[in-house]
Design a protein around this motif. Structure first.
Motif, PDB file in Angstrom:
ATOM      1  N   LYS A 161       0.859  -1.119  -0.111  1.00 25.80           N
ATOM      2  CA  LYS A 161       0.043  -0.059   0.032  1.00 25.80           C
ATOM      3  C   LYS A 161       0.979   1.372  -0.647  1.00 25.80           C
ATOM      4  O   LYS A 161       0.780   2.383  -0.433  1.00 25.80           O
ATOM      5  N   LYS A 162       1.975   1.495   0.827  1.00 28.77           N
ATOM      6  CA  LYS A 162       3.053   2.143   1.534  1.00 28.77           C
ATOM      7  C   LYS A 162       4.023   2.718  -0.138  1.00 28.77           C
ATOM      8  O   LYS A 162       3.750   3.819  -0.736  1.00 28.77           O
ATOM      9  N   LYS A 222       2.064   1.828  -3.599  1.00 30.62           N
ATOM     10  CA  LYS A 222       1.459   2.198  -4.572  1.00 30.62           C
ATOM     11  C   LYS A 222       1.288   4.288  -4.408  1.00 30.62           C
ATOM     12  O   LYS A 222       1.399   5.037  -4.843  1.00 30.62           O
ATOM     13  N   VAL A 223       1.121   4.633  -2.581  1.00 29.71           N
ATOM     14  CA  VAL A 223       0.936   5.612  -2.401  1.00 29.71           C
ATOM     15  C   VAL A 223       1.927   6.286  -3.036  1.00 29.71           C
ATOM     16  O   VAL A 223       1.987   7.711  -3.404  1.00 29.71           O
ATOM     17  N   SER A 224       3.033   6.146  -2.629  1.00 32.94           N
ATOM     18  CA  SER A 224       4.385   7.170  -3.029  1.00 32.94           C
ATOM     19  C   SER A 224       5.079   6.962  -4.491  1.00 32.94           C
ATOM     20  O   SER A 224       5.872   7.919  -4.788  1.00 32.94           O
TER      21      SER A 224
END
Length: 65
Positions: free
Chosen positions: A59-60, A62-64
């Motif tokens: 998740k982290k 994809k956000v970055s």
């Protein structure tokens, strides 16, 4: 470990947590193989914690992007 706790950690802290869980899983598997493991449910719990951490890491990532 709960998902809420993981969401508060940074990506590097999640990686550190993942390594610790993988080491614990290895130790538990060795104990299980030699018949020394008393709480076999801990294997399942660690496996699920590893999945939670890996999900949070992805998740982290994809956000970055």
């Amino acid at each position: 470990m709960k998902g809420q706790d993981l969401s508060k950690l940074s990506a590097s802290e999640c990686q550190t947590q993942l390594l610790a869980l993988l080491e614990e899983q290895f130790k538990l598997r060795m104990q299980h193989g030699t018949g020394q493991l008393a709480k076999t449910a801990r294997l399942r719990g660690v496996r699920r914690d590893i999945a939670r951490v890996r999900t949070e890491i992805s998740k982290k990532a994809k956000v970055s992007q």
